[in-house]
Write a protein that holds these residues in place. Structure first.
Motif, short mmCIF file in Angstrom:
data_model
loop_
_atom_site.label_atom_id
_atom_site.label_comp_id
_atom_site.label_asym_id
_atom_site.label_seq_id
_atom_site.Cartn_x
_atom_site.Cartn_y
_atom_site.Cartn_z
N SER A 1 0.84 -1.18 0.00
CA SER A 1 0.00 0.00 0.00
C SER A 1 0.88 1.25 0.00
CB SER A 1 -0.88 -0.03 1.26
OG SER A 1 -1.67 1.11 1.33
N PRO B 1 0.05 4.97 0.73
CA PRO B 1 -0.81 6.09 1.07
C PRO B 1 -0.20 7.43 0.60
CG PRO B 1 -0.34 4.70 2.99
CD PRO B 1 0.53 4.24 1.88
N PRO B 2 -1.04 8.43 0.44
CA PRO B 2 -2.48 8.40 0.61
C PRO B 2 -3.17 7.61 -0.50
CG PRO B 2 -1.73 10.63 0.02
CD PRO B 2 -0.53 9.77 0.15
N LEU B 3 -4.31 7.08 -0.14
CA LEU B 3 -5.07 6.21 -1.03
C LEU B 3 -6.26 6.96 -1.63
CD1 LEU B 3 -5.21 3.05 1.29
CD2 LEU B 3 -3.46 3.65 -0.39
N THR C 1 -5.00 15.26 0.16
CA THR C 1 -4.30 14.01 -0.17
C THR C 1 -3.72 14.05 -1.58
OG1 THR C 1 -6.39 12.92 -0.79
CG2 THR C 1 -5.60 12.62 1.49
#
Length: 154
Positions: free
Chosen positions: A2, A4-6, A13
């Motif tokens: 992952s 981030p930001p997602l 973001t």
């Protein structure tokens, strides 16, 4: 994995994601940059088409072998859901010492893990005199107090 930001992105973001991309590219570390993209990421960079992380690494190795003292600034232009559009400028010189400022736009599309799966870049190069340079920070991350594109009138 992952990153981030997602998505979905909001103004904050999208700005964070853009600054993280700028920081990675200013590192000039192809392996580090490639980790922000999906393993099967698709690029169009000017007239070059790239697919996957290994091709991204190879592309960036060639790019930074030609573009010396590379310094980049990115700025969010627009965002929606899992997409961000940015404008950017970077300064560099060639082996003969000629300086350039390259201007462009990128369209980014992210997967649900925050990895970029598509990057479409349009770029134009402008020859500049060394005295016209605006990006003077030491090689690497742009300092937080250095002006951005809008502040520089670019």
């Amino acid at each position: 994995m992952s990153r981030p930001p997602l998505p979905p992105f909001d103004a904050e973001t999208a700005a964070i994601k853009t600054r993280l991309a700028e920081d990675a590219w200013n590192s000039r570390d192809p392996e580090k940059v490639a980790l922000a993209y999906t393993p099967d990421s698709q690029w169009r960079n000017r007239e070059t088409f790239v697919r996957g992380r290994q091709e991204i690494v190879s592309f960036l190795v060639r790019k930074w072998a030609r573009e010396h003292e590379y310094r980049l600034i990115k700025e969010v232009w627009a965002f929606r859901e899992n997409r961000i559009a940015v404008r950017f400028a970077y300064e560099w010189h060639d082996e003969e010492g000629r300086w350039f400022r390259s201007y462009g736009n990128e369209n980014w599309e992210f997967d649900e893990s925050g990895l970029m799966r598509r990057r479409i870049a349009s770029i134009n190069d402008l020859t500049i005199d060394v005295g016209a340079r605006l990006f003077h920070w030491p090689q690497g991350r742009r300092p937080d107090d250095h002006p951005g594109l809008s502040d520089l009138g670019l």
